[in-house]
Scaffold this motif. Sequence first.
Motif, PDB file in Angstrom:
ATOM      1  N   SER A   1      -4.116  -7.593   2.975  1.00  0.00           N
ATOM      2  CA  SER A   1      -3.341  -8.690   3.556  1.00  0.00           C
ATOM      3  C   SER A   1      -2.069  -8.206   4.247  1.00  0.00           C
ATOM      4  CB  SER A   1      -3.004  -9.727   2.483  1.00  0.00           C
ATOM      5  OG  SER A   1      -2.534  -9.129   1.287  1.00  0.00           O
ATOM      6  N   SER A   2      -1.506  -7.092   3.788  1.00  0.00           N
ATOM      7  CA  SER A   2      -0.291  -6.582   4.421  1.00  0.00           C
ATOM      8  C   SER A   2      -0.554  -6.057   5.838  1.00  0.00           C
ATOM      9  CB  SER A   2       0.339  -5.494   3.543  1.00  0.00           C
ATOM     10  OG  SER A   2       1.568  -5.069   4.089  1.00  0.00           O
ATOM     11  N   PRO A   3      -1.523  -5.139   6.056  1.00  0.00           N
ATOM     12  CA  PRO A   3      -1.797  -4.725   7.435  1.00  0.00           C
ATOM     13  C   PRO A   3      -2.343  -5.836   8.311  1.00  0.00           C
ATOM     14  CG  PRO A   3      -3.305  -3.646   5.895  1.00  0.00           C
ATOM     15  CD  PRO A   3      -2.246  -4.293   5.086  1.00  0.00           C
ATOM     16  N   ILE A   4      -3.041  -6.813   7.718  1.00  0.00           N
ATOM     17  CA  ILE A   4      -3.525  -7.949   8.514  1.00  0.00           C
ATOM     18  C   ILE A   4      -2.338  -8.759   9.029  1.00  0.00           C
ATOM     19  CG2 ILE A   4      -4.750 -10.159   8.418  1.00  0.00           C
ATOM     20  CD1 ILE A   4      -6.719  -8.844   6.464  1.00  0.00           C
TER      21      ILE A   4
ATOM     22  N   VAL B   1       6.492  -1.337   0.468  1.00  0.00           N
ATOM     23  CA  VAL B   1       5.770  -1.957   1.576  1.00  0.00           C
ATOM     24  C   VAL B   1       4.266  -2.088   1.273  1.00  0.00           C
ATOM     25  CG1 VAL B   1       5.675  -2.133   4.092  1.00  0.00           C
ATOM     26  CG2 VAL B   1       7.425  -0.741   3.063  1.00  0.00           C
ATOM     27  N   SER B   2       3.922  -2.128   0.011  1.00  0.00           N
ATOM     28  CA  SER B   2       2.536  -2.346  -0.407  1.00  0.00           C
ATOM     29  C   SER B   2       2.392  -3.794  -0.870  1.00  0.00           C
ATOM     30  CB  SER B   2       2.175  -1.403  -1.555  1.00  0.00           C
ATOM     31  OG  SER B   2       2.963  -1.709  -2.708  1.00  0.00           O
TER      32      SER B   2
ATOM     33  N   ALA C   1       4.059 -15.378   4.512  1.00  0.00           N
ATOM     34  CA  ALA C   1       4.981 -14.810   3.519  1.00  0.00           C
ATOM     35  C   ALA C   1       4.985 -13.282   3.598  1.00  0.00           C
ATOM     36  CB  ALA C   1       4.574 -15.261   2.119  1.00  0.00           C
ATOM     37  N   THR C   2       3.816 -12.689   3.818  1.00  0.00           N
ATOM     38  CA  THR C   2       3.730 -11.233   3.906  1.00  0.00           C
ATOM     39  C   THR C   2       4.443 -10.728   5.153  1.00  0.00           C
ATOM     40  OG1 THR C   2       1.604 -11.284   2.744  1.00  0.00           O
ATOM     41  CG2 THR C   2       2.162  -9.268   3.912  1.00  0.00           C
TER      42      THR C   2
END
Length: 341
Positions: free
Chosen positions: A84-87, A138-139, A306-307
């Motif tokens: 979800s973070s890189p997305i 940042v994970s 939110a991310t």
Amino acid sequence: MTTRRWMLATVAAASLLAGLAGAAEAKDVTIGYQLIYSPWAEPIVAKRFEKETGYSIRWVKFDSGAKVITAMASGQVDIAVAGSSPIAAAASQGIDFQLFWLLDDINEAEVLVARDGSGIDPKQPATLKGKTLAVPFVSTAHFHTLFALETWGIQPSEIKILNMQPNQIAAAWERGDIDAAFVWDPALARIKKSGKVMVTSGELSAKGKATFDGLVAMRKFAEANPEFMTKFVRIIDEANAAYRQEKGKLGADSPVVKANVELLGGEPQAVIDGLALYGYPAAEEQASPRWLGGGADGIAVKALQATAEFLKAQGKVDQVLPDYTPFVTPAFAAAAAKARS
């Protein structure tokens, strides 16, 4: 002779046209995947996706979500697995794709653990104050660390948060240098031996800020291949359902276990334990506001928003978009659920 030549020419022309039509109908797709144990490994290894869709699929393994997204942005990949973070980062940069399926809900695969003897009471979050907590910055675990503190009314400045990679966390834990950590396997399995769980990513996701591994498709490809997309999702949904039915009864010879070992490596027991940590929502649930549905009120859209805000605060993206709804679609999950019923 003239008639015979005309007939031969006609047959030759028809054969040529048929060959050209066959070439036009040939469908190719490149799919990027990562080293994540999942029920979908079984249909990948069995080549069910190719057999049931009729498409030629090129499977490409990537080391991280950031790398696969980069390949996607350059036109090398049509469908990809990413966290979800890189997305959220890619959507913030305007890459024209859509999240169409959750490969997994991270659930218990990322956990905040308090070390035994640290003075932290897992049932009293306030006892974290003044302690040292390690997490890879940042994970998704870092994102959930800050969210956990927020829900508990603890300011990040009230504890010492260190940026450590999982192997560093395990070593620091065993030396007694840190009091708590938010991390994933295999480091998680090591620290659990002398610690107690305070909260899981699944519990935090249920509070509205989810983390997950998702499947994204370039919008142009998905819109041009809706039948493929629906069949693709249906096959994964069926694999997930088979896993949920067999969970708790898996052994080294179970097809899903053997497939993951063949595709991704590792020992059978590691696969069994790894699969058990994640959640695999059914198509009906994925199409609902619990995940992909609901537009701006859906969990997936809220999670990306939110991310992205988290990533901007960490200096990893330049902007947060006003609306992440265009980057999420429940259409194929809903179609797959309808096709199965």
